[in-house]
Design a protein around this motif. Structure first.
Motif, PDB file in Angstrom:
ATOM      1  N   ASN A   1       0.828  -1.210   0.000  1.00 33.94           N
ATOM      2  CA  ASN A   1       0.000   0.000   0.000  1.00 33.94           C
ATOM      3  C   ASN A   1       0.861   1.259   0.000  1.00 33.94           C
ATOM      4  O   ASN A   1       0.563   2.227  -0.702  1.00 33.94           O
ATOM      5  N   GLY A   2       1.931   1.226   0.799  1.00 34.55           N
ATOM      6  CA  GLY A   2       2.840   2.377   0.849  1.00 34.55           C
ATOM      7  C   GLY A   2       3.545   2.603  -0.463  1.00 34.55           C
ATOM      8  O   GLY A   2       3.706   3.752  -0.918  1.00 34.55           O
ATOM      9  N   PHE A   3       3.977   1.521  -1.099  1.00 33.78           N
ATOM     10  CA  PHE A   3       4.661   1.637  -2.388  1.00 33.78           C
ATOM     11  C   PHE A   3       3.732   2.216  -3.445  1.00 33.78           C
ATOM     12  O   PHE A   3       4.123   3.117  -4.208  1.00 33.78           O
ATOM     13  N   TYR A   4       2.482   1.717  -3.501  1.00 33.72           N
ATOM     14  CA  TYR A   4       1.547   2.244  -4.497  1.00 33.72           C
ATOM     15  C   TYR A   4       1.191   3.697  -4.211  1.00 33.72           C
ATOM     16  O   TYR A   4       0.940   4.486  -5.137  1.00 33.72           O
ATOM     17  N   ALA A   5       1.202   4.071  -2.928  1.00 32.10           N
ATOM     18  CA  ALA A   5       0.961   5.477  -2.572  1.00 32.10           C
ATOM     19  C   ALA A   5       2.097   6.359  -3.093  1.00 32.10           C
ATOM     20  O   ALA A   5       1.864   7.491  -3.546  1.00 32.10           O
ATOM     21  N   MET A   6       3.333   5.848  -3.023  1.00 29.71           N
ATOM     22  CA  MET A   6       4.469   6.593  -3.569  1.00 29.71           C
ATOM     23  C   MET A   6       4.281   6.898  -5.052  1.00 29.71           C
ATOM     24  O   MET A   6       4.725   7.938  -5.546  1.00 29.71           O
ATOM     25  N   LEU A   7       3.638   5.979  -5.759  1.00 33.32           N
ATOM     26  CA  LEU A   7       3.407   6.142  -7.198  1.00 33.32           C
ATOM     27  C   LEU A   7       2.118   6.910  -7.489  1.00 33.32           C
ATOM     28  O   LEU A   7       1.781   7.109  -8.663  1.00 33.32           O
ATOM     29  N   GLY A   8       1.397   7.294  -6.438  1.00 35.76           N
ATOM     30  CA  GLY A   8       0.134   7.987  -6.641  1.00 35.76           C
ATOM     31  C   GLY A   8      -0.983   7.081  -7.111  1.00 35.76           C
ATOM     32  O   GLY A   8      -1.922   7.534  -7.780  1.00 35.76           O
ATOM     33  N   LEU A   9      -0.904   5.786  -6.740  1.00 40.04           N
ATOM     34  CA  LEU A   9      -1.872   4.796  -7.225  1.00 40.04           C
ATOM     35  C   LEU A   9      -2.731   4.224  -6.091  1.00 40.04           C
ATOM     36  O   LEU A   9      -3.244   3.108  -6.210  1.00 40.04           O
ATOM     37  N   THR A  10      -2.904   4.981  -5.019  1.00 43.95           N
ATOM     38  CA  THR A  10      -3.645   4.468  -3.862  1.00 43.95           C
ATOM     39  C   THR A  10      -5.045   3.999  -4.237  1.00 43.95           C
ATOM     40  O   THR A  10      -5.495   2.930  -3.802  1.00 43.95           O
ATOM     41  N   GLU A  11      -5.760   4.774  -5.041  1.00 41.12           N
ATOM     42  CA  GLU A  11      -7.134   4.420  -5.387  1.00 41.12           C
ATOM     43  C   GLU A  11      -7.208   3.135  -6.211  1.00 41.12           C
ATOM     44  O   GLU A  11      -8.243   2.469  -6.232  1.00 41.12           O
TER      45      GLU A  11
END
Length: 451
Positions: free
Chosen positions: A170-180
């Protein structure tokens, strides 16, 4: 009157006596192992009220569930053991002591298409540890030890427990701006072993509008390997950019740190960033276990950490961690692969007594003595020829046959034949008990599964 043709519904397993004994052995090994770690047995109803069972459902769950009306009641068969556990904990909260550790082995029902190795009625074997408000990460570190002990006890050696942490993902995808899109991405990545990286990338780009560059970055990230220390070292390079990622990495390090203390060999454990578990309710450590020589079987034991087990039934925070074994499917594929030990006894009795006198008092007394010593004993008193009686023992695989006639009774001895070796002895009852128990102990030495 016309006779009904007997049949078993498609997708429902029905075993003959010998394989049923093998299945029972596996279940007993699981019960013993789970009990070693302080889990209490639990049984919940197979039928629940539909609104209770489907509180967390919808989508595919609602399509697959067996649902029916009985009078005014809307009822359903349970489709897993986790939702009934959530209801149970919420209902009995005031009567339980936390952390609550339970194991459950029971049948569940899913109305999906029956196919090879996939059943509509099947056993699941679950363990869960439920906390009240909080649950220590040490519980997540202990679960690989329970998995290791379980499969080692069954006789398996070449298996690997693969572990990841959803907070890292989840943290990694948040770094990429892909949380949703993180849920869709994780469900896609979870298929990596089945469809390969190219198809995963295509789905991410074409179905979920992930950019080519981000898809490449995702595949590069989940491909980090080289052993547990190397993976953790590589992950440290991402630290400081996202709080959730950092928390997940700390938790993963804790799990890895205590592995040796919990008795898990390094060769049976791997940090694997491809492990995501498709279900959204996993929030921390996630597990999948595979047989190294049979990757086609897929995961044989999976699960993870979730933050709120019973959110649909209570406002109390009840975090937990658990794993599940699809027992019926595992049993099926092990049998198909020839991995179930054929040498372990599957007979319904250890001894068959053949009385040779009209007065059955001595035979009944001997049967009572054997049973009091823990020896499973059957009396054969049917009016059949001697040869047929011996054949009965042979067909069932009963290892010992006792012949008790007037000569034996008057001499105070027992004529006992070992059906495997053909050796026959005439000993006093106590000595016969000792001989049989020693022979049975030798027969039970093998593992249930051929590793």
């Amino acid at each position: 009157m016309a006779k009904m043709t007997p049949r078993t519904l498609s997708g429902f397993m029905e075993l003959l006596p010998a394989p049923q004994q093998q299945m029972e052995r596996i279940m007993e090994a699981l019960r013993r192992t789970y009990s070693l770690y302080g889990f209490t047995p639990l049984d919940t109803p197979v039928i629940e009220s539909s609104d209770v069972l489907l509180a967390k459902g919808g989508g595919e769950t609602e399509k697959q569930i067996y649902r029916f009306q009985k009078g005014d009641a809307d009822l359903s068969l349970r489709f897993d053991l986790t939702v009934p556990l959530a209801k149970y904990v919420a209902l009995h909260y005031n009567d339980l002591t936390f952390p609550f550790r339970r194991y459950q082995i029971g049948k569940v029902y899913r109305g999906e298409r029956a196919q090879r190795g996939r059943f509509r009625e099947f056993y699941q074997a679950d363990i869960d540890i439920i906390g009240d408000g909080k649950l220590s990460i040490i519980n997540e570190a202990e679960i690989p030890a329970i998995i290791y002990k379980t499969f080692s006890t069954l006789g398996l050696k070449r298996f690997q427990i693969r572990v990841n942490n959803r907070k890292i993902l989840n943290g990694f995808y948040a770094m990429l701006g892909l949380t949703e899109k993180s849920g869709d991405i994780m469900r896609t990545v979870d298929k990596l072993d089945k469809i390969g990286p190219e198809k995963v990338k295509a789905i991410l780009v074409e179905d979920f509008a992930v950019s080519e560059a981000d898809a490449e970055e995702i595949l590069k990230f989940i491909a980090i390997g080289g052993g547990n220390d190397a993976v953790l070292a590589a992950l440290e390079g991402y630290q400081g950019r996202n709080e959730t990622f950092d928390q997940g990495l700390d938790e993963l390090k804790t799990v890895v740190r205590y592995l040796g203390d919990f008795g898990v060999p390094a060769e049976n454990f791997a940090v694997d960033l491809t492990i995501a578990r498709g279900l959204d309710y996993y929030t921390g450590t996630v597990y999948e276990t595979t047989l190294l020589d049979h990757p086609e079987i897929g995961s044989v034991c999976s699960g993870g950490r979730y933050d709120n087990l019973a959110e649909y039934y209570t406002d109390r925070q009840l975090p937990g961690a658990g794993i599940s074994i699809g027992l019926t499917r595992l049993f099926y594929v092990l049998g198909e692969q020839g991995m179930l030990n054929p040498d372990l006894p599957t007979a319904p009795a250890d001894v068959l007594i053949l009385p040779m006198t009209e007065d059955l008092s001595a035979a009944i007394g001997l049967a009572t003595l054997l049973r009091e010593n823990g020896i499973r004993t059957q009396l054969h008193c049917e009016e059949k020829k001697f040869k047929q009686k011996v054949s009965y023992a042979d067909k069932l695989g009963i290892p010992y046959v006792i012949f008790l006639g007037e000569d034996e009774i008057s001499a105070g001895v027992v004529a006992c034949k070992d059906m495997r070796s053909g050796e026959q002895t005439k000993l006093e009852p106590a000595a016969t008990v000792y001989r049989i128990k020693a022979g049975l102990a030798e027969m039970e030495k093998g593992a249930v599964i051929l590793g």
